[in-house]
Design an enzyme around this catalytic site. Structure first.
Site, PDB file in Angstrom:
ATOM      1  N   HIS A  36       0.826  -1.213   0.000  1.00  0.00           N
ATOM      2  CA  HIS A  36       0.000   0.000   0.000  1.00  0.00           C
ATOM      3  C   HIS A  36       0.859   1.262   0.000  1.00  0.00           C
ATOM      4  CE1 HIS A  36      -3.292  -2.775   0.675  1.00  0.00           C
ATOM      5  NE2 HIS A  36      -4.123  -1.786   0.419  1.00  0.00           N
ATOM      6  N   LYS A 103      -9.658  -7.457   7.905  1.00  0.00           N
ATOM      7  CA  LYS A 103     -10.394  -7.623   9.167  1.00  0.00           C
ATOM      8  C   LYS A 103     -10.338  -6.328   9.965  1.00  0.00           C
ATOM      9  CE  LYS A 103      -6.650  -9.415  12.077  1.00  0.00           C
ATOM     10  NZ  LYS A 103      -6.478  -8.504  13.213  1.00  0.00           N
TER      11      LYS A 103
END
Lengths: 191, 292
Positions: A36, A103
């Site tokens: 990222h 999550k």
């Protein structure tokens, strides 16, 4: 149970609502902290890594080579997604992602990008590394293995019936925002 | 050395692949307590399946095989450097075998050399005792739950937390609220009231060596433990933060002395994949008994 197969259309994504249980088949690309930041800073993906209408999976799997020299994923649950909040919205918009699996949920900027671009956040069960690894039928390729190390590399995985729950949809709804609000109000009663 | 190394590889394997019975019982109880047909119940069902599958396949319960923390109780003449060497060998071997992920990264260069060994990994705490037996306990603690740990300095004006047990209660519950589902709940808290910034966290983690079902011998702390679990489970955060009845499986709290100027409350959060095992070793380093 709703079945999603990659590549996924915007229409299919827009039909999903918070609380929907889904099973995903097709291709997932793993990408977590290093990936990222790399993409945020303008890093270029190899041509084989096509994220358009696809899904990125916040996961650092355990991957072993079997006796025949083939990669095999032996543990592959999701990692905590909120660390990617500074980068995720840009990556959803720039690469045309339709789904982010992770999550713990993500924040307002990601939720806004889901609404704008037609993407959803799919919550897999944290810690369920064996159940989820069983859904991976093939390791198709790996990128940046040496540079980023195994947990941070981009693993291209073929999956079958990978279970997840929509917890942030493309209509501005977030289960995480709601649960935080209700649990905060509840806690105030007991202090 | 070879026998000791093999024993430690087996300790790592079992810790990584098999949830201790006391933790498994608590997970099963939480599954009973969730409303049928909810996503919280479905999450716990997957968790229960995962526990069985990991044991059967002898593979990691969670792909984040975590910080590797050894606690060694040893006799006075014990060879600690030899143990450190054996533990590092065992971690390398367990990584090669896939019981551990390649899980240690150089913080300056970002390089993961694939061995899971480096400064701080594994982490080994020795404690000498006036007995001949050797006990080795191991905790594997994943990064997701480690990241939601918190340390508060009292008083905390924003939370109206003063330097008393009620103030401790407020900050502990705030940590649960802030964690939501990010630490892979339902979780277990290890808490230390007092100590300094380093020892507070250290003592909080040692609470994870306790059995889930035990009770605190200090009445005030026992009451606080029960209250924290009951109150947290009324908040509706639930498994994975999906909403539901089980936010915490347990809370274990200790108190350490502090400086007059300092009043820290250090909270470590353990995920449901609470990997903890222990062995007693004979003089050759072979496993005699399992401790959990």
């Amino acid at each position: 149970m709703i079945h999603l197969t990659t590549p996924i259309t915007e229409e299919k994504i827009r039909a999903l609502k918070v609380g929907d249980a889904v099973e995903i088949s097709g291709i997932l690309f793993t990408g977590r902290d290093v990936v990222h930041k790399f993409l945020h800073e303008g890093g270029v993906l190899p041509a084989e890594v096509n994220l358009r209408d696809g899904i990125i999976y916040h996961c650092g799997p355990v991957v072993m080579k079997d006796d025949a020299g083939q990669w095999k994923v032996t543990a592959a649950g999701p990692t905590t997604s909120i660390r990617e909040e500074p980068y995720q919205s840009q990556i959803i918009n720039d690469f045309g992602l339709r789904g982010v699996i992770g999550k713990g949920g993500m924040g307002d900027r990601t939720l806004e990008a889901c609404k704008k671009s037609g993407c959803v956040y799919l919550h897999a069960i944290g810690g369920a590394a064996q159940v989820l690894a069983e859904c991976i039928t093939e390791v198709k390729s790996v990128h940046f293995l040496t540079e980023f190390g195994s947990p941070e590399a981009i693993w291209e995985l073929r999956v079958k019936n990978f279970p997840a729950v929509v917890t942030m949809d493309s209509h501005g709804q977030s289960l995480h925002r709601d649960v935080f609000a209700t649990s905060s109000a509840e806690l105030a009663k007991y202090l | 050395m070879i026998a000791l190394c093999n024993s430690l590889v087996e300790l790592v394997r079992r810790s990584s692949a098999e949830l201790p019975d006391d933790v498994h019982q608590a997970v099963l109880q939480s599954l009973q307590n969730e409303k049928k047909g909810t996503i919280a119940e479905a999450a716990l069902q997957i968790i229960d399946r995962n526990i069985a599958l990991a044991k059967k396949k002898s593979q990691p319960i969670c792909q984040d095989t975590g910080s590797i923390i050894f606690y060694v109780e040893c006799p006075v003449n014990f060879d600690q450097p030899a143990f450190v060497q054996a533990a590092c060998m065992a971690v390398r071997e367990a990584t090669k075998k896939g019981f551990l992920r390649q899980n240690s990264v150089d913080s300056l260069t970002g390089i993961n050399d694939g061995t899971t060994v480096g400064l701080g990994s594994p982490s080994i705490h020795f404690h000498q005792h006036q007995q001949e037996n050797i006990e080795v306990r191991l905790i594997l603690k994943g990064g997701g739950c480690e990241n939601v740990g918190a340390q508060y300095s009292l008083p905390n004006e924003k939370l109206k937390a003063n330097r008393d047990l009620d103030g401790c209660r407020k900050v502990i519950l705030d940590a649960v609220l802030q964690a939501q589902g990010k630490g892979c709940g339902p979780g277990i808290l290890g808490v230390c009231i007092g100590g300094d910034r380093a020892s507070g966290y250290e003592f909080s983690k040692q609470q994870f060596l306790r059995n889930m079902q035990d009770r605190n011998p200090i009445a005030e702390l026992d009451q606080l433990e029960q209250d924290i679990v009951a109150t947290a489970n009324r908040l509706g955060i639930g498994p994975m933060g999906f909403g539901g009845n089980t936010t915490l499986l347990g809370a274990k709290i200790c108190a350490a002395n502090r400086l007059p100027a300092s009043f820290f409350v250090s909270i470590s959060y353990m995920c449901w994949a609470y990997r903890r095992q222990g062995v007693t070793l004979d003089q050759k380093g072979q496993i005699e008994t399992w401790l959990y």
